[in-house]
Design an enzyme around this catalytic site. Structure first.
Site, PDB file in Angstrom:
ATOM      1  N   SER A  53       0.894  -1.517   0.112  1.00 17.18           N
ATOM      2  CA  SER A  53       0.242   0.124  -0.173  1.00 17.18           C
ATOM      3  C   SER A  53       0.382   1.252  -0.108  1.00 17.18           C
ATOM      4  CB  SER A  53      -0.775  -0.226   1.291  1.00 17.18           C
ATOM      5  OG  SER A  53       0.105  -0.092   2.408  1.00 17.18           O
ATOM      6  N   ASP A  91       5.586  -7.152   2.376  1.00 14.98           N
ATOM      7  CA  ASP A  91       4.784  -7.413   1.674  1.00 14.98           C
ATOM      8  C   ASP A  91       5.639  -7.970  -0.295  1.00 14.98           C
ATOM      9  OD1 ASP A  91       2.237  -7.752   1.575  1.00 14.98           O
ATOM     10  OD2 ASP A  91       1.273  -5.862   1.414  1.00 14.98           O
ATOM     11  N   GLU A 123      -0.044 -12.590  -1.733  1.00 15.97           N
ATOM     12  CA  GLU A 123      -0.916 -12.656  -1.851  1.00 15.97           C
ATOM     13  C   GLU A 123      -1.303 -13.660  -2.597  1.00 15.97           C
ATOM     14  OE1 GLU A 123      -2.367  -9.106  -3.277  1.00 15.97           O
ATOM     15  OE2 GLU A 123      -1.771  -7.574  -1.835  1.00 15.97           O
ATOM     16  N   GLU A 190      -8.809  -9.859   3.912  1.00 13.88           N
ATOM     17  CA  GLU A 190      -9.333  -8.167   3.651  1.00 13.88           C
ATOM     18  C   GLU A 190     -10.524  -8.702   2.612  1.00 13.88           C
ATOM     19  OE1 GLU A 190      -6.384  -5.589   1.288  1.00 13.88           O
ATOM     20  OE2 GLU A 190      -7.400  -4.369   1.180  1.00 13.88           O
TER      21      GLU A 190
HETATM   22  O1  KIV Z   1      -0.589  -3.331   1.840  1.00 13.12           O
HETATM   23  C1  KIV Z   1      -1.361  -3.606   2.554  1.00 13.12           C
HETATM   24  O2  KIV Z   1      -1.475  -2.321   3.411  1.00 13.12           O
HETATM   25  C2  KIV Z   1      -2.177  -4.236   3.326  1.00 13.12           C
HETATM   26  C3  KIV Z   1      -2.752  -4.635   4.035  1.00 13.12           C
HETATM   27  C4  KIV Z   1      -4.028  -3.894   3.375  1.00 13.12           C
HETATM   28  C5  KIV Z   1      -3.353  -5.787   4.831  1.00 13.12           C
HETATM   29  O3  KIV Z   1      -1.211  -5.525   2.544  1.00 13.12           O
END
Ligand code: KIV
Length: 272
Positions: A53, A91, A123, A190
């Site tokens: 994000s 991530d 994911e 989510e």
């Molecule tokens: O990238 C992010 O902020 C996320 C959250 C929304 C869980 O994956």
């Protein structure tokens, strides 16, 4: 009020699993830079997610797709330098793990080696099973992410609630069990119905962290800039804003501009 860090040991993937066993809820927030991560850690948040994000919040992109592995490593290493207690999960960005398990492992190794993060998140369910296994075999903890998976936004077409229909709900339940069996230490769910999220949390022994997934899961995650009210265009029902920093910061900066123009700043005490 902040949680006194000295009262706690460093959070590990093992402590998160123990928290689930002891029915202690897990707090998770995103952070992407040193200064914010320091505040989040000091306040006692258990898990800091260096989320992709960052692509929206830090870089102003419309989706999470454009952020690169190098950019994620930059954000993650800034966060890691700030923390004393929280577990830092990073991530794997879009394009860094989808093509094959070897590429996924190479990307995960780069994150661990170059940022000092403690775990990666990716994911997807069955379609990324082999990549998850390969990363885990290298000793890297993996967190799964099911439900609304923003890296697939162009496949879904919208950011609406996922798994409302029985077939998708069943697939999500099966994927959660698969992620646990594969060895993931946790799962983010989510934007799915609260009832389904509770069922999933009860069906696995690893922590399930929700965002827009109700209260029946093992912990909650929000995007830091959203919960602090620094962003104001994004208003999903699940978002609780704890401050209105957009307004407070705009007012403070506006006051600074006024003070500079009127020569109120700097005053006698603010100069040498
Ligand atoms: O990238 C992010 O902020 C996320 C959250 C929304 C869980 O994956």
């Amino acid at each position: 009020m902040s949680v006194a860090k000295k009262d706690y040991k460093r959070i590990t993937v093992k402590s998160l699993i123990e928290m689930k066993q002891n029915h202690q809820k897990i707090s998770m927030l995103t952070a992407y830079d040193y200064t914010m991560a320091k505040i989040v850690d000091e306040a006692g948040v258990d898990v800091i997610l260096v989320g992709d994000s960052a692509s929206n919040v830090m870089a102003g992109h419309e989706t999470t797709l454009p952020i690169t592995l190098d950019q994620m490593i930059y954000h993650a290493s800034s966060v890691v330098r700030a923390i004393d207690r929280a577990l830092v999960v990073v991530d794997l960005p879009f394009g860094s793990y989808q093509s094959d398990p070897k590429e996924a492992l190479r990307s995960a190794i780069r994150i661990m080696k170059e940022s000092g993060g403690h775990a990666v998140k990716m994911e997807g369910g069955r379609e990324v099973k082999e990549s998850i296994k390969r990363i885990l075999n290298a000793g890297i903890p993996v967190m799964g992410h099911l439900g609304l998976t923003p890296q697939s936004i162009y496949k879904f077409g919208t950011y609406t609630v996922r798994a409302k229909e029985e077939q998708e709900a069943q697939q999500l339940k099966d994927d959660a069990v698969m992620l646990e069996k594969a060895g993931c230490f946790g799962i983010v769910l989510e934007k799915i119905p609260a009832k389904l999220a509770k069922e999933v949390a009860e069906s696995v022994s690893i922590p399930v962290i929700g965002i827009g997934a109700g209260v029946g899961v093992d912990g909650q995650v929000l995007v830091l800039h959203d919960m602090l009210g620094m962003t104001h265009e994004f208003n999903p029902r699940f978002l609780r804003r704890y401050m209105n920093l957009y307004e407070e910061m705009t007012n403070a900066i506006g006051q600074y501009v006024t003070d500079v123009k009127s020569e109120d700043f700097p005053n006698d005490k603010e100069q040498y």
